[in-house]
Design an enzyme around this catalytic site. Structure first.
Site, PDB file in Angstrom:
ATOM      1  N   CYS A   1      46.002  63.723   3.065  1.00  0.00           N
ATOM      2  CA  CYS A   1      47.073  63.376   2.407  1.00  0.00           C
ATOM      3  C   CYS A   1      47.734  64.486   3.363  1.00  0.00           C
ATOM      4  O   CYS A   1      47.901  65.380   3.733  1.00  0.00           O
ATOM      5  CB  CYS A   1      47.185  64.558   0.770  1.00  0.00           C
ATOM      6  SG  CYS A   1      48.630  64.717   0.240  1.00  0.00           S
TER       7      CYS A   1
ATOM      8  N   CYS B   1      48.987  67.537   1.429  1.00  0.00           N
ATOM      9  CA  CYS B   1      48.346  69.059   2.057  1.00  0.00           C
ATOM     10  C   CYS B   1      47.768  69.548   3.694  1.00  0.00           C
ATOM     11  O   CYS B   1      47.824  70.810   4.207  1.00  0.00           O
ATOM     12  CB  CYS B   1      46.955  68.491   1.534  1.00  0.00           C
ATOM     13  SG  CYS B   1      46.528  67.958  -0.689  1.00  0.00           S
TER      14      CYS B   1
ATOM     15  N   ASP C   1      62.591  67.592   5.436  1.00  0.00           N
ATOM     16  CA  ASP C   1      61.580  65.792   5.238  1.00  0.00           C
ATOM     17  C   ASP C   1      62.583  65.579   6.796  1.00  0.00           C
ATOM     18  O   ASP C   1      62.991  65.600   7.831  1.00  0.00           O
ATOM     19  CB  ASP C   1      62.609  64.879   4.676  1.00  0.00           C
ATOM     20  CG  ASP C   1      62.143  63.555   3.920  1.00  0.00           C
ATOM     21  OD1 ASP C   1      61.674  63.167   2.601  1.00  0.00           O
ATOM     22  OD2 ASP C   1      62.052  63.140   4.774  1.00  0.00           O
TER      23      ASP C   1
ATOM     24  N   HIS D   1      47.403  69.658  -5.243  1.00  0.00           N
ATOM     25  CA  HIS D   1      46.928  68.034  -4.368  1.00  0.00           C
ATOM     26  C   HIS D   1      46.835  67.413  -6.242  1.00  0.00           C
ATOM     27  O   HIS D   1      45.550  67.746  -6.789  1.00  0.00           O
ATOM     28  CB  HIS D   1      46.627  68.011  -3.633  1.00  0.00           C
ATOM     29  CG  HIS D   1      45.978  66.670  -3.434  1.00  0.00           C
ATOM     30  ND1 HIS D   1      46.512  65.473  -2.616  1.00  0.00           N
ATOM     31  CD2 HIS D   1      45.388  65.252  -4.568  1.00  0.00           C
ATOM     32  CE1 HIS D   1      46.497  63.966  -2.262  1.00  0.00           C
ATOM     33  NE2 HIS D   1      45.623  64.065  -3.937  1.00  0.00           N
TER      34      HIS D   1
ATOM     35  N   ASN E   1      60.061  60.084  -7.422  1.00  0.00           N
ATOM     36  CA  ASN E   1      59.886  59.290  -7.529  1.00  0.00           C
ATOM     37  C   ASN E   1      57.541  59.260  -7.876  1.00  0.00           C
ATOM     38  O   ASN E   1      57.535  59.894  -7.351  1.00  0.00           O
ATOM     39  CB  ASN E   1      59.541  58.932  -5.687  1.00  0.00           C
ATOM     40  CG  ASN E   1      60.959  58.309  -4.666  1.00  0.00           C
ATOM     41  OD1 ASN E   1      61.808  58.372  -5.593  1.00  0.00           O
ATOM     42  ND2 ASN E   1      61.686  58.649  -4.284  1.00  0.00           N
TER      43      ASN E   1
ATOM     44  N   THR F   1      55.432  57.478  -1.992  1.00  0.00           N
ATOM     45  CA  THR F   1      54.726  56.651  -0.350  1.00  0.00           C
ATOM     46  C   THR F   1      53.764  57.981  -0.581  1.00  0.00           C
ATOM     47  O   THR F   1      53.140  57.467   0.520  1.00  0.00           O
ATOM     48  CB  THR F   1      55.361  57.056   1.008  1.00  0.00           C
ATOM     49  OG1 THR F   1      56.511  58.324   0.648  1.00  0.00           O
ATOM     50  CG2 THR F   1      56.487  55.511   0.570  1.00  0.00           C
TER      51      THR F   1
ATOM     52  N   HIS G   1      51.199  62.892  -4.094  1.00  0.00           N
ATOM     53  CA  HIS G   1      51.025  63.845  -3.682  1.00  0.00           C
ATOM     54  C   HIS G   1      53.043  64.853  -4.576  1.00  0.00           C
ATOM     55  O   HIS G   1      53.645  64.843  -3.903  1.00  0.00           O
ATOM     56  CB  HIS G   1      50.699  65.138  -2.805  1.00  0.00           C
ATOM     57  CG  HIS G   1      50.545  66.829  -2.989  1.00  0.00           C
ATOM     58  ND1 HIS G   1      49.680  67.125  -1.863  1.00  0.00           N
ATOM     59  CD2 HIS G   1      51.435  67.335  -3.428  1.00  0.00           C
ATOM     60  CE1 HIS G   1      50.231  68.555  -2.001  1.00  0.00           C
ATOM     61  NE2 HIS G   1      50.763  68.950  -2.782  1.00  0.00           N
TER      62      HIS G   1
ATOM     63  N   HIS H   1      56.274  65.510  -5.133  1.00  0.00           N
ATOM     64  CA  HIS H   1      57.537  67.032  -4.709  1.00  0.00           C
ATOM     65  C   HIS H   1      58.448  66.113  -5.121  1.00  0.00           C
ATOM     66  O   HIS H   1      58.511  65.276  -5.846  1.00  0.00           O
ATOM     67  CB  HIS H   1      57.109  66.905  -3.317  1.00  0.00           C
ATOM     68  CG  HIS H   1      56.867  65.160  -2.574  1.00  0.00           C
ATOM     69  ND1 HIS H   1      56.130  64.513  -3.063  1.00  0.00           N
ATOM     70  CD2 HIS H   1      57.985  64.257  -2.542  1.00  0.00           C
ATOM     71  CE1 HIS H   1      56.642  62.752  -2.545  1.00  0.00           C
ATOM     72  NE2 HIS H   1      57.474  63.261  -2.290  1.00  0.00           N
TER      73      HIS H   1
ATOM     74  N   HIS I   1      62.577  65.940  -3.858  1.00  0.00           N
ATOM     75  CA  HIS I   1      63.697  65.774  -3.260  1.00  0.00           C
ATOM     76  C   HIS I   1      64.849  66.492  -3.080  1.00  0.00           C
ATOM     77  O   HIS I   1      65.148  66.860  -4.829  1.00  0.00           O
ATOM     78  CB  HIS I   1      63.965  64.208  -2.777  1.00  0.00           C
ATOM     79  CG  HIS I   1      62.539  63.593  -2.468  1.00  0.00           C
ATOM     80  ND1 HIS I   1      62.569  63.483  -1.151  1.00  0.00           N
ATOM     81  CD2 HIS I   1      61.977  62.815  -3.308  1.00  0.00           C
ATOM     82  CE1 HIS I   1      61.649  62.031  -0.569  1.00  0.00           C
ATOM     83  NE2 HIS I   1      61.123  61.678  -2.455  1.00  0.00           N
TER      84      HIS I   1
HETATM   85  P1  AMP Z   1      58.043  59.480  -1.370  1.00  0.00           P
HETATM   86  O1  AMP Z   1      58.361  58.461  -0.999  1.00  0.00           O
HETATM   87  O2  AMP Z   1      58.582  60.231  -2.575  1.00  0.00           O
HETATM   88  O3  AMP Z   1      56.533  59.583  -1.447  1.00  0.00           O
HETATM   89  O4  AMP Z   1      58.972  60.797   0.037  1.00  0.00           O
HETATM   90  C1  AMP Z   1      57.763  61.007   1.111  1.00  0.00           C
HETATM   91  C2  AMP Z   1      58.498  61.585   1.646  1.00  0.00           C
HETATM   92  O5  AMP Z   1      58.233  62.713   2.467  1.00  0.00           O
HETATM   93  C3  AMP Z   1      59.530  60.710   2.445  1.00  0.00           C
HETATM   94  O6  AMP Z   1      61.196  61.224   3.177  1.00  0.00           O
HETATM   95  C4  AMP Z   1      59.120  61.552   3.412  1.00  0.00           C
HETATM   96  O7  AMP Z   1      60.283  61.372   5.209  1.00  0.00           O
HETATM   97  C5  AMP Z   1      58.813  62.760   4.041  1.00  0.00           C
HETATM   98  N1  AMP Z   1      57.197  62.743   4.862  1.00  0.00           N
HETATM   99  C6  AMP Z   1      57.038  61.197   4.988  1.00  0.00           C
HETATM  100  N2  AMP Z   1      55.966  63.210   5.973  1.00  0.00           N
HETATM  101  C7  AMP Z   1      56.696  63.857   6.033  1.00  0.00           C
HETATM  102  C8  AMP Z   1      55.644  64.738   7.419  1.00  0.00           C
HETATM  103  N3  AMP Z   1      55.514  65.126   8.146  1.00  0.00           N
HETATM  104  N4  AMP Z   1      57.359  66.155   7.435  1.00  0.00           N
HETATM  105  C9  AMP Z   1      58.430  66.160   6.539  1.00  0.00           C
HETATM  106  N5  AMP Z   1      58.066  65.016   5.603  1.00  0.00           N
HETATM  107  C10 AMP Z   1      57.856  64.265   5.475  1.00  0.00           C
HETATM  108 ZN    ZN Z   2      48.407  66.512  -1.045  1.00  0.00          ZN
END
Ligand code: AMP
Ligand code: ZN
Length: 112
Positions: A5, A8, A31, A47, A87, A95, A98, A100, A102
């Protein structure tokens, strides 16, 4: 913690991130692929993959995050207003599995 993840790994410090806030329960990072002038994500330190798997403790942390964001508006650069998004699942294009939140702001956001 989950092996594969990305969030994580960020929490464990295995992947670098720009951290704006961190405590025992969650952290706020930039982000990597911003969709607004300011685009941050608040990540639970536990997680929990999806909102529909939320524990009582997880739910109270989500509330705490929202309260904390309102107190950190200046520091986060969103004092003119912001939008919080979660989301959930494939129709919302989640995507990272885990939980989160935004945080979008720093400019006038488009209506939806
Ligand atoms: P979601 O599509 O709602 O699952 O959002 C996942 C978010 O995590 C997306 O906006 C990605 O740009 C962001 N993301 C993915 N990898 C990283 C990372 N290494 N550092 C910061 N943000 C990330
Ligand atoms: Zn996680």
């Amino acid at each position: 913690m989950e092996e594969n993840c990305v969030f994580c790994k960020i929490i464990k410090g295995e992947i670098p991130s720009t951290t704006l806030y961190s405590d025992d329960d969650f952290m706020i990072i930039k982000d990597i692929n911003p969709q607004a002038k300011i685009h941050l994500v608040a990540i639970l330190k536990n997680h929990i993959p999806h909102i529909d798997m939320l524990t009582e403790k997880g739910a109270s942390i989500l509330g705490k995050i929202m309260s904390k964001i309102s107190h950190l508006q200046e520091k986060l650069g969103i004092s003119e207003g912001y939008r919080l998004i979660i989301n959930q699942g494939k129709n919302a294009n989640q995507t990272v599995q885990h939980i989160h939140i935004h945080i979008l702001g720093g400019e006038k956001l488009k209506d939806f």
